[in-house]
Design a protein around this motif. Structure first.
Motif, PDB file in Angstrom:
ATOM      1  N   MET A 195       0.827  -1.207   0.000  1.00  0.00           N
ATOM      2  CA  MET A 195       0.000   0.000   0.000  1.00  0.00           C
ATOM      3  C   MET A 195       0.862   1.259   0.000  1.00  0.00           C
ATOM      4  O   MET A 195       0.543   2.249  -0.653  1.00  0.00           O
ATOM      5  N   MET A 196       1.976   1.209   0.743  1.00  0.00           N
ATOM      6  CA  MET A 196       2.858   2.372   0.775  1.00  0.00           C
ATOM      7  C   MET A 196       3.485   2.624  -0.591  1.00  0.00           C
ATOM      8  O   MET A 196       3.618   3.768  -1.026  1.00  0.00           O
ATOM      9  N   ALA A 197       3.889   1.567  -1.273  1.00  0.00           N
ATOM     10  CA  ALA A 197       4.494   1.723  -2.596  1.00  0.00           C
ATOM     11  C   ALA A 197       3.462   2.150  -3.628  1.00  0.00           C
ATOM     12  O   ALA A 197       3.668   3.085  -4.397  1.00  0.00           O
ATOM     13  N   ARG A 255       2.126   5.849  -3.839  1.00  0.00           N
ATOM     14  CA  ARG A 255       2.937   6.944  -4.348  1.00  0.00           C
ATOM     15  C   ARG A 255       2.383   7.518  -5.646  1.00  0.00           C
ATOM     16  O   ARG A 255       2.806   8.559  -6.098  1.00  0.00           O
ATOM     17  N   GLY A 256       1.456   6.798  -6.237  1.00  0.00           N
ATOM     18  CA  GLY A 256       0.871   7.285  -7.487  1.00  0.00           C
ATOM     19  C   GLY A 256       1.630   6.764  -8.692  1.00  0.00           C
ATOM     20  O   GLY A 256       2.712   6.174  -8.586  1.00  0.00           O
ATOM     21  N   ALA A 257       1.049   6.996  -9.858  1.00  0.00           N
ATOM     22  CA  ALA A 257       1.667   6.494 -11.079  1.00  0.00           C
ATOM     23  C   ALA A 257       2.943   7.266 -11.379  1.00  0.00           C
ATOM     24  O   ALA A 257       2.977   8.481 -11.329  1.00  0.00           O
ATOM     25  N   GLY A 258       4.005   6.561 -11.702  1.00  0.00           N
ATOM     26  CA  GLY A 258       5.261   7.188 -12.079  1.00  0.00           C
ATOM     27  C   GLY A 258       5.700   6.672 -13.431  1.00  0.00           C
ATOM     28  O   GLY A 258       4.967   5.992 -14.130  1.00  0.00           O
ATOM     29  N   ALA A 259       6.920   7.051 -13.784  1.00  0.00           N
ATOM     30  CA  ALA A 259       7.464   6.583 -15.057  1.00  0.00           C
ATOM     31  C   ALA A 259       7.559   5.066 -15.026  1.00  0.00           C
ATOM     32  O   ALA A 259       8.044   4.480 -14.058  1.00  0.00           O
ATOM     33  N   PRO A 260       7.084   4.393 -16.072  1.00  0.00           N
ATOM     34  CA  PRO A 260       7.073   2.937 -16.060  1.00  0.00           C
ATOM     35  C   PRO A 260       8.445   2.308 -16.172  1.00  0.00           C
ATOM     36  O   PRO A 260       8.608   1.132 -15.877  1.00  0.00           O
ATOM     37  N   GLY A 261       9.452   3.055 -16.606  1.00  0.00           N
ATOM     38  CA  GLY A 261      10.786   2.490 -16.732  1.00  0.00           C
ATOM     39  C   GLY A 261      11.076   2.037 -18.145  1.00  0.00           C
ATOM     40  O   GLY A 261      10.202   1.983 -19.014  1.00  0.00           O
ATOM     41  N   ALA A 262      12.346   1.705 -18.369  1.00  0.00           N
ATOM     42  CA  ALA A 262      12.789   1.353 -19.719  1.00  0.00           C
ATOM     43  C   ALA A 262      12.299  -0.017 -20.157  1.00  0.00           C
ATOM     44  O   ALA A 262      12.063  -0.244 -21.345  1.00  0.00           O
ATOM     45  N   ASN A 263      12.144  -0.935 -19.208  1.00  0.00           N
ATOM     46  CA  ASN A 263      11.738  -2.294 -19.542  1.00  0.00           C
ATOM     47  C   ASN A 263      11.020  -2.900 -18.338  1.00  0.00           C
ATOM     48  O   ASN A 263      11.613  -3.665 -17.570  1.00  0.00           O
ATOM     49  N   PRO A 264       9.724  -2.550 -18.150  1.00  0.00           N
ATOM     50  CA  PRO A 264       8.998  -2.996 -16.955  1.00  0.00           C
ATOM     51  C   PRO A 264       9.031  -4.503 -16.693  1.00  0.00           C
ATOM     52  O   PRO A 264       9.262  -4.918 -15.548  1.00  0.00           O
ATOM     53  N   PRO A 265       8.812  -5.385 -17.697  1.00  0.00           N
ATOM     54  CA  PRO A 265       8.866  -6.818 -17.393  1.00  0.00           C
ATOM     55  C   PRO A 265      10.214  -7.256 -16.834  1.00  0.00           C
ATOM     56  O   PRO A 265      10.285  -8.032 -15.884  1.00  0.00           O
ATOM     57  N   LEU A 266      11.304  -6.729 -17.426  1.00  0.00           N
ATOM     58  CA  LEU A 266      12.634  -7.071 -16.926  1.00  0.00           C
ATOM     59  C   LEU A 266      12.831  -6.518 -15.518  1.00  0.00           C
ATOM     60  O   LEU A 266      13.338  -7.204 -14.623  1.00  0.00           O
ATOM     61  N   GLY A 267      12.424  -5.257 -15.322  1.00  0.00           N
ATOM     62  CA  GLY A 267      12.577  -4.645 -14.002  1.00  0.00           C
ATOM     63  C   GLY A 267      11.791  -5.375 -12.936  1.00  0.00           C
ATOM     64  O   GLY A 267      12.287  -5.593 -11.819  1.00  0.00           O
ATOM     65  N   ALA A 316      11.757   5.126   5.011  1.00  0.00           N
ATOM     66  CA  ALA A 316      12.119   5.808   3.775  1.00  0.00           C
ATOM     67  C   ALA A 316      11.049   6.822   3.370  1.00  0.00           C
ATOM     68  O   ALA A 316      11.360   7.940   2.928  1.00  0.00           O
ATOM     69  N   ALA A 317       9.784   6.450   3.532  1.00  0.00           N
ATOM     70  CA  ALA A 317       8.695   7.369   3.170  1.00  0.00           C
ATOM     71  C   ALA A 317       8.678   8.583   4.088  1.00  0.00           C
ATOM     72  O   ALA A 317       8.482   9.720   3.635  1.00  0.00           O
ATOM     73  N   ILE A 318       8.910   8.356   5.378  1.00  0.00           N
ATOM     74  CA  ILE A 318       8.917   9.471   6.334  1.00  0.00           C
ATOM     75  C   ILE A 318      10.076  10.416   6.044  1.00  0.00           C
ATOM     76  O   ILE A 318       9.927  11.650   6.048  1.00  0.00           O
ATOM     77  N   LEU A 319      11.261   9.858   5.766  1.00  0.00           N
ATOM     78  CA  LEU A 319      12.414  10.694   5.459  1.00  0.00           C
ATOM     79  C   LEU A 319      12.217  11.455   4.150  1.00  0.00           C
ATOM     80  O   LEU A 319      12.641  12.612   4.021  1.00  0.00           O
ATOM     81  N   GLY A 320      11.575  10.799   3.177  1.00  0.00           N
ATOM     82  CA  GLY A 320      11.281  11.493   1.928  1.00  0.00           C
ATOM     83  C   GLY A 320      10.374  12.681   2.156  1.00  0.00           C
ATOM     84  O   GLY A 320      10.540  13.744   1.536  1.00  0.00           O
ATOM     85  N   TRP A 321       9.412  12.522   3.054  1.00  0.00           N
ATOM     86  CA  TRP A 321       8.503  13.624   3.391  1.00  0.00           C
ATOM     87  C   TRP A 321       9.250  14.749   4.106  1.00  0.00           C
ATOM     88  O   TRP A 321       9.069  15.934   3.818  1.00  0.00           O
ATOM     89  N   PRO A 366      -2.992   9.414   1.888  1.00  0.00           N
ATOM     90  CA  PRO A 366      -3.731   8.624   2.887  1.00  0.00           C
ATOM     91  C   PRO A 366      -3.479   7.127   2.757  1.00  0.00           C
ATOM     92  O   PRO A 366      -3.401   6.415   3.768  1.00  0.00           O
ATOM     93  N   LEU A 367      -3.356   6.631   1.510  1.00  0.00           N
ATOM     94  CA  LEU A 367      -3.095   5.207   1.317  1.00  0.00           C
ATOM     95  C   LEU A 367      -1.736   4.825   1.887  1.00  0.00           C
ATOM     96  O   LEU A 367      -1.572   3.755   2.504  1.00  0.00           O
ATOM     97  N   GLN A 368      -0.720   5.684   1.699  1.00  0.00           N
ATOM     98  CA  GLN A 368       0.600   5.415   2.255  1.00  0.00           C
ATOM     99  C   GLN A 368       0.564   5.394   3.781  1.00  0.00           C
ATOM    100  O   GLN A 368       1.181   4.543   4.419  1.00  0.00           O
TER     101      GLN A 368
END
Length: 298
Positions: free
Chosen positions: A140-142, A145-157, A258-263, A272-274
């Motif tokens: 839920m925390m991850a 974060r909302g939709a982000g860049a999918p990356g160069a190769n999502p299946p590989l990642g 990590a989420a708290i430090l990022g904030w 709220p979901l995080q």
């Protein structure tokens, strides 16, 4: 109740739990320091363990009389840790941070299943529920974060991130086995020494930028080395006193930190979901401690 009775197993367990939580919280700094580093993914891991080695050697000298000879389990843990760092850093490059975080946090599931099938350590039903709650909270925390860049190769990642969960599970179980016959500092020294050449070989083979290009980048990798000693060292110490399955759930505090430090540091507000996921993950951690005392016979 006598003073001796009050001081025994439960107090020792609580101390180990406190050290383990502290270690997991310290490791929560890793994503921030990795982001500030400007070398290649595997190269960052190489510098992390390399800068940690002198400190670990000094600690081993003080606590264990020296680094001694390595155990096979410490070396296995080191090789697994090299895989963990390499796969995790590259998974972030190829897929979204959310996917990489979610799949990597399946470590408790892997540890519990392996301990059950390979070592006949059957967990209590309540512990399985705790694992589900903790992993669900981390997801839920991850995802929050909302939709982000999918990356160069999502299946590989995604595949690399899923592999990371397996590598870290092997690392935790290797350290737990090594701690039965050696101190935490000695185990950490040999596992780190074993991982360094593997990480360097991966960086060279993939043509990475081996050295940071700025003072800030060097400061970040030195910080990772100190964090490795304090964080993974605390986890290794606690693994001499707690089951690997329990430890694998407790270290899920990392994404919360990590989420708290990022904030706090980067003004990355938590959704709220995080927030709900963080509370759920922490509840799973607490529940796991109670449930781990109810292990069923194989």
């Amino acid at each position: 109740m006598t003073e001796a009775a009050m001081a025994s197993p439960d107090n020792g367990r609580l101390k180990a739990l406190g050290v383990l939580v502290a270690g997991g919280a310290i490791i929560g700094l890793a994503p921030i320091l990795v982001r500030l580093s400007d070398a290649g993914p595997a190269a960052i891991g190489f510098w992390r363990v390399t800068f940690a080695l002198p400190l670990l050697a000094l600690m081993a000298l003080r606590s264990d009389g020296g680094v001694g000879a390595p155990s096979k389990f410490a070396l296995i843990a080191g090789l697994a840790f090299a895989g963990d760092l390499s796969f995790w850093h590259y998974s972030i490059h190829y897929t979204s941070v959310a996917n990489a975080t979610v799949l990597t946090n399946l470590t408790p599931v892997v540890v519990t299943i392996v301990a059950w099938l390979a070592f006949r350590q059957r967990p209590a039903n309540l512990f399985l529920l705790a694992v589900g709650l903790a992993v669900g909270g981390a997801w839920m925390m991850a995802a929050g974060r909302g939709a982000g860049a999918p990356g160069a190769n999502p299946p590989l990642g995604d595949s690399l991130a899923l592999s990371t969960a397996g590598w870290y599970a092997i690392y935790l179980m290797g350290v737990a086995a090594a701690r039965k016959s050696a101190g935490a500092a000695r185990v950490m020294f040999w596992s780190s020494l074993a991982s360094a050449p593997v990480l360097l070989a991966v960086a060279l083979a993939l043509g990475e930028n081996l050295t940071p290009s700025s003072a800030a980048g060097w400061a970040a990798v030195v910080g990772l080395g100190v964090m490795h000693v304090a964080g993974q060292g605390s986890i290794a110490w606690a693994l001499g006193r707690l089951p690997a399955a329990t430890a694998s759930v407790v270290v899920l505090i990392q994404p919360v930190v990590a989420a708290i430090l990022g904030w706090m540091l980067f003004a990355e507000a938590m959704t709220p979901l995080q927030m709900a996921g963080g509370m759920l993950a922490l509840f799973g951690v607490v529940l796991a401690q109670a449930a781990s005392r109810q292990r069923k016979p194989a």
